[in-house]
Scaffold this active site. Sequence first.
Site, mmCIF file in Angstrom:
data_model
loop_
_atom_site.group_PDB
_atom_site.id
_atom_site.type_symbol
_atom_site.label_atom_id
_atom_site.label_comp_id
_atom_site.label_asym_id
_atom_site.label_seq_id
_atom_site.Cartn_x
_atom_site.Cartn_y
_atom_site.Cartn_z
ATOM 1 N N GLU A 1 2.128 -0.097 9.326
ATOM 2 C CA GLU A 1 3.007 -1.350 10.031
ATOM 3 C C GLU A 1 4.033 -0.855 11.095
ATOM 4 O O GLU A 1 4.788 -0.131 10.675
ATOM 5 C CB GLU A 1 3.764 -2.389 9.093
ATOM 6 C CG GLU A 1 2.551 -2.910 7.982
ATOM 7 C CD GLU A 1 3.271 -3.672 7.003
ATOM 8 O OE1 GLU A 1 4.477 -3.794 7.301
ATOM 9 O OE2 GLU A 1 2.436 -4.060 6.060
ATOM 10 N N HIS B 1 2.417 1.982 -3.455
ATOM 11 C CA HIS B 1 1.036 2.568 -4.254
ATOM 12 C C HIS B 1 1.178 4.123 -4.223
ATOM 13 O O HIS B 1 0.994 4.762 -4.882
ATOM 14 C CB HIS B 1 -0.307 1.797 -4.154
ATOM 15 C CG HIS B 1 -0.185 0.298 -4.508
ATOM 16 N ND1 HIS B 1 -0.053 -0.034 -5.949
ATOM 17 C CD2 HIS B 1 -0.449 -0.741 -4.000
ATOM 18 C CE1 HIS B 1 -0.213 -1.383 -6.008
ATOM 19 N NE2 HIS B 1 -0.400 -1.745 -4.798
ATOM 20 N N THR C 1 0.771 -1.208 0.065
ATOM 21 C CA THR C 1 0.024 0.048 0.141
ATOM 22 C C THR C 1 0.982 1.316 -0.015
ATOM 23 O O THR C 1 0.781 2.354 -0.647
ATOM 24 C CB THR C 1 -0.999 -0.042 1.286
ATOM 25 O OG1 THR C 1 -1.573 -1.134 1.447
ATOM 26 C CG2 THR C 1 -1.780 1.183 1.236
#
Length: 342
Positions: free
Chosen positions: A64, A43, A40
């Site tokens: 994370e 991206h 992600t």
Amino acid sequence: MLALVKVAPGPGLELRDVPMPDVGINDVLIRVHKTGICGTDLHIDAWDNWASTAIRPPMVIGHEFVGEIVDVGSNVSDFHPGDLVSGEGHVTCGRCRHCMAGQRHLCANTVGLGVNRDGAFAEQVVLPVTNVWHHWPGIDEESAAIFDPFGNAVHTALSFPVLGEDVLVVGAGPIGLMAAAVARHAGARFVVASEPNPFRRDLALRMGATHVVDPAATSLAEVQRKLGMVEGFDVVMEMSGNATALRDALANMAHGGGMAILGIPTDEIPIDVGKVVFNQLTLRGIYGREMFETWYKMSVMLRSGLDIRPAITHRFSYRDHEAAFEAAASGESGKVLMDWTE
Ligand code: NAD
Ligand code: ZN
């Protein structure tokens, strides 16, 4: 404080001085120790179609992490400064039918940390207390830093019973790697990882896959023959998002088998619904983690000998975020960590 920010629409990220986040009465303020880079984040860095519709800059990215509590809101009584914690990155509404039923992972009003609200690639991050997981003693910080994607792997891998079953993991990215390890830990017979990237096939073997296959070179039918399998895979974990791979897997499932689908495709994928009907297959979409049953299972498995650390291949200081993102995007990597304490 310093944070990695998507400053404006377009490619790239900037390490910037930003204001400290406000701590509401139900919030926990966390000093970030280590973070993991997710697809992600890549991206958002690259600013593809998905990112340009999902992200409203300026936005601190990242979800994370592991860190240490520095402050708590006045309503928070059971978390304390110094506690080692990670955060569940899906912030749910708390008021919808599913939230009220304790099924928070099904909330349709989910707000994503580092996507829809300022994230964890920063010296400090704030989250509602209901999204904070207190790490158990004995959990190492590097594993703790990747509880979010580890949770994706565990939620997917435990979607169907795997004890004594033959499992196909499609795509050995960081999440597929951890799912292979979980399937093995949970008692699967064969754990076959299908992955075109040789670096990752090698990692999959180190993580506990019993066999690896290059889908460009060997068909799944051939793999089955070699292993003496006759009925197909009992459980498939789709972690590639690749259309051909998903259809191949579907064609190689045992009657009554289950496919847990985590991989996010870029387009619609046509499938043979006849096969699903006559072979009585179950397809199950997986998004995120169950709050907090998945987190509990993760902790139990790490304590009972599961080792996910071989999936971590690179470590950088947050100051070297460009090199870290490059390593994560290269494919010659498993999970890439950034340290925020230096
Ligand atoms: P990743 O992109 O690193 O891993 C995908 C892997 O699939 C790569 O190693 C790639 O080489 C492999 N692959 C490509 N074509 C293949 C093929 N034909 N056959 C087999 N493997 C093939 O991603 P990741 O971080 O490990 O995440 C896995 C997937 O899960 C991604 O699609 C990601 O977007 C998605 N994801 C979903 C959720 C969720 O909650 N549903 C959360 C995180 C990630
Ligand atoms: Zn809700």
